[in-house]
Design a protein around this motif. Sequence first.
Motif, PDB file in Angstrom:
ATOM      1  N   PHE A  85       0.823  -1.207   0.000  1.00 27.59           N
ATOM      2  CA  PHE A  85       0.000   0.000   0.000  1.00 27.59           C
ATOM      3  C   PHE A  85       0.857   1.257   0.000  1.00 27.59           C
ATOM      4  CE2 PHE A  85      -3.418  -2.831   1.585  1.00 27.59           C
ATOM      5  CZ  PHE A  85      -4.412  -2.454   0.702  1.00 27.59           C
ATOM      6  N   THR A  86       2.020   1.226   0.631  1.00 29.07           N
ATOM      7  CA  THR A  86       2.895   2.390   0.588  1.00 29.07           C
ATOM      8  C   THR A  86       3.281   2.701  -0.847  1.00 29.07           C
ATOM      9  OG1 THR A  86       3.802   1.740   2.743  1.00 29.07           O
ATOM     10  CG2 THR A  86       5.001   3.411   1.517  1.00 29.07           C
ATOM     11  N   PHE A  87       3.518   1.665  -1.631  1.00 29.89           N
ATOM     12  CA  PHE A  87       3.882   1.850  -3.039  1.00 29.89           C
ATOM     13  C   PHE A  87       2.686   2.323  -3.869  1.00 29.89           C
ATOM     14  CE2 PHE A  87       4.540   0.106  -7.375  1.00 29.89           C
ATOM     15  CZ  PHE A  87       5.637   0.883  -7.724  1.00 29.89           C
TER      16      PHE A  87
ATOM     17  N   GLY B 153       4.349   6.143  -2.650  1.00 29.18           N
ATOM     18  CA  GLY B 153       5.713   6.082  -2.145  1.00 29.18           C
ATOM     19  C   GLY B 153       6.658   5.524  -3.204  1.00 29.18           C
ATOM     20  N   SER B 154       7.848   6.072  -3.298  1.00 30.20           N
ATOM     21  CA  SER B 154       8.812   5.581  -4.287  1.00 30.20           C
ATOM     22  C   SER B 154       9.559   4.371  -3.742  1.00 30.20           C
ATOM     23  CB  SER B 154       9.809   6.682  -4.652  1.00 30.20           C
ATOM     24  OG  SER B 154      10.721   6.915  -3.588  1.00 30.20           O
ATOM     25  N   LEU B 155      10.077   3.564  -4.646  1.00 25.88           N
ATOM     26  CA  LEU B 155      10.838   2.388  -4.233  1.00 25.88           C
ATOM     27  C   LEU B 155      12.060   2.790  -3.414  1.00 25.88           C
ATOM     28  CD1 LEU B 155      10.698   0.284  -7.527  1.00 25.88           C
ATOM     29  CD2 LEU B 155       9.508  -0.208  -5.384  1.00 25.88           C
ATOM     30  N   LYS B 156      12.716   3.867  -3.809  1.00 23.82           N
ATOM     31  CA  LYS B 156      13.902   4.317  -3.079  1.00 23.82           C
ATOM     32  C   LYS B 156      13.542   4.695  -1.647  1.00 23.82           C
ATOM     33  CE  LYS B 156      16.515   5.999  -7.081  1.00 23.82           C
ATOM     34  NZ  LYS B 156      17.138   7.189  -7.720  1.00 23.82           N
ATOM     35  N   GLU B 157      12.453   5.446  -1.483  1.00 18.75           N
ATOM     36  CA  GLU B 157      12.031   5.858  -0.138  1.00 18.75           C
ATOM     37  C   GLU B 157      11.626   4.662   0.716  1.00 18.75           C
ATOM     38  OE1 GLU B 157       9.917  10.184  -0.657  1.00 18.75           O
ATOM     39  OE2 GLU B 157       8.893   8.440  -1.504  1.00 18.75           O
ATOM     40  N   ILE B 158      10.947   3.701   0.097  1.00 17.51           N
ATOM     41  CA  ILE B 158      10.446   2.548   0.845  1.00 17.51           C
ATOM     42  C   ILE B 158      11.589   1.663   1.330  1.00 17.51           C
ATOM     43  CG2 ILE B 158       9.102   0.415   0.652  1.00 17.51           C
ATOM     44  CD1 ILE B 158       7.250   1.936  -1.305  1.00 17.51           C
ATOM     45  N   ILE B 159      12.504   1.323   0.427  1.00 17.12           N
ATOM     46  CA  ILE B 159      13.614   0.448   0.822  1.00 17.12           C
ATOM     47  C   ILE B 159      14.549   1.171   1.786  1.00 17.12           C
ATOM     48  CG2 ILE B 159      15.555  -0.949   0.007  1.00 17.12           C
ATOM     49  CD1 ILE B 159      14.066  -1.432  -2.565  1.00 17.12           C
TER      50      ILE B 159
END
Length: 323
Positions: free
Chosen positions: A56-58, A62-68
């Motif tokens: 859900f964040t994605f 939310g971007s992949l960079k921010e999430i990881i």
Amino acid sequence: MQTIRSLELKARDLHKQKIIRGPCHLYAGQEACAVGIEAAITRTDRLITAYRSHGFTFTRGGSLKEIIAEMAGRRMGISRGRGGPMHMFTKNFHGGYAIVGSQVSLGAGLALALKYRNTDDLSVCVYGDGAANQGQVAETMNMAALWKLPVIFACENNGYAKGTSMGRCTVNTDFYKRGDVIPGLRVDGMDVLCVREAARFASDHCRSGKGPIIMELQTYRFFGHAIGDTEHRYRTADEVDKVRKERDPISLLEGHLIRNNMATMEELREINEKSVKDVEEAAQFAIQSPEPLVEELCNYIYCNNPPFKIRGINPWTKLTSSM
């Protein structure tokens, strides 16, 4: 869905390498729930979920960079490295919450605020089958029905409350009926098209002023409750393999696309390769990102300019690293 799957597989690898630490709950297998719901609501609608929140964040932007980076506890993370894999937030996504069932009450509160503001927006409150037995869930549904709040209660029923199967801890496993007078839908949570159409119906119901509605999304997680749990103690490898072969949401959609001549295997392969590449680039960004400064440890607890003194503690004390 393919990007979320690649994201979760990479998170699993990074956790094994101890780049990601602490509890990490993977969404692999449940991708159709997040993608199907997102396809049926608007960007101004609110959404809140539990700790299995990466998908859900994605979908919420939310971007992949921010999430990881957040998973790895880095300063460039979506919560500035303070939330880790369980606590992520972005615009109109009010996070993953570790306290089981707590997000249900908060989700109804979001719906109440939207109703006060007289908007056409709604709140989507996602919780698991285990959280459905929490007392605050029943209390929240009662208030939501009484006040006709624009909230979709979306129960992601993956069959297991941590390590306990539903049949061992729940008398009424018809979660879509839990709201008593609240209407409910039972949905194939492994079919993204089915989830999308059900979410559209639920969305129209809420926006028309009819109050809350429940969606029970029958889904399945491909890994344990959290990375490292001993899932073999409560479900067999044969059970997991059978679901992977017969009900994988990505494979099901691929079958729809190919049978209806909407995509070729080559096109689908390119999508897969791109998602893996994007996730790998994001992972390298996260690994190379700095950790939060020790001097900022006490920031953002209340506010940086306290309007009053707190007896016995000063959370704004400046800390310095000894390293």
